[in-house]
Scaffold this active site. Structure first.
Site, PDB file in Angstrom:
ATOM      1  CG  ASP A  50       4.435 -11.602 -31.970  1.00 13.50           C
ATOM      2  OD1 ASP A  50       3.411 -12.206 -31.545  1.00 13.50           O
ATOM      3  OD2 ASP A  50       5.283 -11.130 -31.209  1.00 13.50           O
ATOM      4  CG  ASP A  90       1.522 -20.868 -34.058  1.00 13.38           C
ATOM      5  OD1 ASP A  90       2.582 -20.986 -33.390  1.00 13.38           O
ATOM      6  OD2 ASP A  90       0.479 -21.494 -33.792  1.00 13.38           O
ATOM      7  CB  VAL A  91       7.411 -19.466 -33.987  1.00 14.89           C
ATOM      8  CG1 VAL A  91       7.713 -18.112 -34.593  1.00 14.89           C
ATOM      9  CG2 VAL A  91       7.085 -19.364 -32.501  1.00 14.89           C
ATOM     10  CG  ASN A 137      12.196 -12.561 -28.045  1.00 15.04           C
ATOM     11  OD1 ASN A 137      12.685 -12.352 -26.944  1.00 15.04           O
ATOM     12  ND2 ASN A 137      10.964 -12.115 -28.379  1.00 15.04           N
ATOM     13  CE1 TYR A 195       9.740 -19.010 -19.958  1.00 13.68           C
ATOM     14  CE2 TYR A 195      11.500 -19.332 -18.352  1.00 13.68           C
ATOM     15  CZ  TYR A 195      10.919 -18.578 -19.353  1.00 13.68           C
ATOM     16  OH  TYR A 195      11.511 -17.401 -19.767  1.00 13.68           O
ATOM     17  CE  LYS A 212      12.511 -19.421 -22.497  1.00  9.81           C
ATOM     18  NZ  LYS A 212      12.653 -18.720 -23.783  1.00  9.81           N
ATOM     19  CB  THR A 222       7.729  -8.460 -20.591  1.00  9.19           C
ATOM     20  OG1 THR A 222       7.782  -9.804 -20.082  1.00  9.19           O
ATOM     21  CG2 THR A 222       9.132  -7.933 -20.794  1.00  9.19           C
TER      22      THR A 222
HETATM   23  N1  LIG Z   1      10.618 -11.154 -19.256  1.00 11.93           N
HETATM   24  C1  LIG Z   1      11.467 -11.900 -18.586  1.00 11.93           C
HETATM   25  O1  LIG Z   1      11.671 -11.708 -17.379  1.00 11.93           O
HETATM   26  C2  LIG Z   1      12.218 -12.998 -19.275  1.00 11.93           C
HETATM   27  C3  LIG Z   1      13.251 -13.624 -18.568  1.00 11.93           C
HETATM   28  C4  LIG Z   1      13.961 -14.643 -19.173  1.00 11.93           C
HETATM   29  C5  LIG Z   1      13.663 -15.017 -20.460  1.00 11.93           C
HETATM   30  N2  LIG Z   1      12.646 -14.412 -21.117  1.00 11.93           N
HETATM   31  C6  LIG Z   1      12.350 -14.868 -22.463  1.00 11.93           C
HETATM   32  O2  LIG Z   1      12.380 -13.778 -23.345  1.00 11.93           O
HETATM   33  C7  LIG Z   1      11.503 -14.022 -24.441  1.00 11.93           C
HETATM   34  C8  LIG Z   1      10.551 -12.853 -24.615  1.00 11.93           C
HETATM   35  O3  LIG Z   1       9.757 -12.779 -23.454  1.00 11.93           O
HETATM   36  P1  LIG Z   1       8.953 -11.462 -23.031  1.00 11.93           P
HETATM   37  O4  LIG Z   1       9.131 -11.330 -21.586  1.00 11.93           O
HETATM   38  O5  LIG Z   1       9.316 -10.349 -23.930  1.00 11.93           O
HETATM   39  O6  LIG Z   1       7.461 -11.968 -23.298  1.00 11.93           O
HETATM   40  P2  LIG Z   1       6.210 -11.209 -23.965  1.00 11.93           P
HETATM   41  O7  LIG Z   1       5.024 -12.018 -23.585  1.00 11.93           O
HETATM   42  O8  LIG Z   1       6.242  -9.772 -23.629  1.00 11.93           O
HETATM   43  O9  LIG Z   1       6.504 -11.355 -25.518  1.00 11.93           O
HETATM   44  C9  LIG Z   1       6.551 -12.616 -26.131  1.00 11.93           C
HETATM   45  C10 LIG Z   1       6.116 -12.478 -27.574  1.00 11.93           C
HETATM   46  O10 LIG Z   1       6.129 -13.792 -28.150  1.00 11.93           O
HETATM   47  C11 LIG Z   1       4.960 -13.908 -28.953  1.00 11.93           C
HETATM   48  N3  LIG Z   1       4.572 -15.307 -29.113  1.00 11.93           N
HETATM   49  C12 LIG Z   1       4.106 -16.151 -28.164  1.00 11.93           C
HETATM   50  N4  LIG Z   1       3.762 -17.333 -28.716  1.00 11.93           N
HETATM   51  C13 LIG Z   1       4.036 -17.239 -30.042  1.00 11.93           C
HETATM   52  C14 LIG Z   1       3.906 -18.119 -31.146  1.00 11.93           C
HETATM   53  N5  LIG Z   1       3.409 -19.365 -31.011  1.00 11.93           N
HETATM   54  N6  LIG Z   1       4.283 -17.683 -32.364  1.00 11.93           N
HETATM   55  C15 LIG Z   1       4.767 -16.441 -32.532  1.00 11.93           C
HETATM   56  N7  LIG Z   1       4.898 -15.550 -31.533  1.00 11.93           N
HETATM   57  C16 LIG Z   1       4.555 -15.954 -30.295  1.00 11.93           C
HETATM   58  C17 LIG Z   1       3.898 -13.117 -28.201  1.00 11.93           C
HETATM   59  O11 LIG Z   1       2.808 -12.778 -29.026  1.00 11.93           O
HETATM   60  C18 LIG Z   1       4.704 -11.906 -27.731  1.00 11.93           C
HETATM   61  O12 LIG Z   1       4.683 -10.864 -28.669  1.00 11.93           O
HETATM   62  C19 LIG Z   1      10.796 -15.343 -24.134  1.00 11.93           C
HETATM   63  O13 LIG Z   1      11.436 -16.401 -24.801  1.00 11.93           O
HETATM   64  C20 LIG Z   1      10.970 -15.474 -22.641  1.00 11.93           C
HETATM   65  O14 LIG Z   1      10.918 -16.797 -22.204  1.00 11.93           O
HETATM   66  C21 LIG Z   1      11.916 -13.414 -20.551  1.00 11.93           C
END
Ligand SMILES: NC(=O)c1ccc[n+]([C@@H]2O[C@H](COP(=O)([O-])OP(=O)(O)OC[C@H]3O[C@@H](n4cnc5c(N)ncnc54)[C@H](O)[C@@H]3O)[C@@H](O)[C@H]2O)c1
Length: 255
Positions: free
Chosen positions: A37, A62-63, A89, A155, A159, A190
């Site tokens: 992360d 940083d991914v 993720n 987005y 996706k 989240t």
């Molecule tokens: N929450 C939702 O409703 C939802 C719905 C569909 C899909 N998603 C997907 O699920 C995944 C997780 O989302 P979430 O809701 O837990 O978000 P979140 O913001 O709670 O967590 C995302 C994490 O990714 C990390 N991150 C962001 N950019 C980064 C980078 N460049 N390098 C490394 N780490 C990085 C952040 O620091 C954070 O810890 C995402 O891919 C999101 O698109 C979420």
């Protein structure tokens, strides 16, 4: 349960939200888990896993940076010996502006985290997965990788790309016994969704009511709803599952 005993997993974005729940559930099933992360909060998640008796490692990464991604995969294998599971993720929601008003820089920022990083992590995990004799890659896409929501354009593009990248890699690496599947969550409150609601200028309570109503099973989901799906796809119970899209959305896309 111990569906992942002896396995080693990398979870990107494991420092928060869905990734944190995924890291916890994979660890409970017996996997050693590397949390990658950009946010140092990942260290807190790892400390919590270790305190519960699990094997875990935080690599601040940083991914979107290829050298950091390569180093993180090497650090994981250096610590735990092998790699069997990659969960792509990490993600961001990006600006909520219509296409004709969206700056190119914002498009590129979202594509970098949500799509290019999936490519980079996969690229640098595959050699390690091959050395393990196979494995499982789980790409977290979204309902927005399947249908339109009428908002956050990059987005959707990112996706959607992840959805078909998953199917193509499933074919490419089937002979290596590396399975690739995508997961498509509905709305879960989240940090990401809270930012999305805030940026839209939505009243938080009204937003919760409105988003709940889009999910026929009675509301938005929880991080564990997604984590259990990932555990299944990571495990040998899904040994014959590749190129699939697991929709976990309370019925959002069933219409
Ligand atoms: N929450 C939702 O409703 C939802 C719905 C569909 C899909 N998603 C997907 O699920 C995944 C997780 O989302 P979430 O809701 O837990 O978000 P979140 O913001 O709670 O967590 C995302 C994490 O990714 C990390 N991150 C962001 N950019 C980064 C980078 N460049 N390098 C490394 N780490 C990085 C952040 O620091 C954070 O810890 C995402 O891919 C999101 O698109 C979420």
């Amino acid at each position: 349960m111990s569906r992942l005993t002896g396995q080693v997993a990398v979870v990107t974005g494991g420092g928060n939200g869905l990734g944190e729940a995924i890291a916890l559930r994979l660890a409970e099933e017996g996997a050693a888990v590397a949390v990658l992360d950009i946010d140092p909060r990942g260290q807190t998640v790892v400390e919590r896993l270790e305190a519960a008796g699990h094997r875990a490692l935080f690599v601040q990464t940083d991914v979107t940076d290829e050298a950091q991604v390569r180093g993180a995969m090497e650090a994981t294998v250096g610590r735990f010996g092998r790699l069997h599971v990659l969960v792509n993720n990490a993600g961001i929601e990006g600006a909520n502006q219509p296409t004709d008003q969206l700056p190119l820089s914002e498009w590129e920022r979202v594509m970098a985290v949500n799509t290019t990083a999936v490519f980079l992590c996969t690229k640098h995990a595959v050699p390690h997965l091959k050395r393990s004799g196979g494995g499982s890659v789980v790409n977290i896409s979204s309902i927005y990788g399947i249908v339109g929501g009428g908002d956050i354009p990059p987005y959707h593009a990112a996706k959607g790309a992840v959805r078909t990248m998953t199917k193509n890699d499933a074919l490419t690496y089937a002979a290596d016994r590396i399975r690739f599947n995508s997961v498509h969550p509905g709305f879960i409150f989240t940090s990401l969704v809270n930012r999305y609601v805030h940026d839209a200028g939505w009243d938080p309570k009204a937003a919760k009511t409105a988003l709940d109503a889009l999910h026929p099973l009675g509301g938005t989901g929880t991080p564990d709803d997604i984590a259990w799906g990932v555990v299944y796809l990571a495990s040998d119970q899904a040994r014959w599952v590749t190129g699939a899209e697991l929709v976990i959305d309370g019925g959002y896309t069933a219409r």
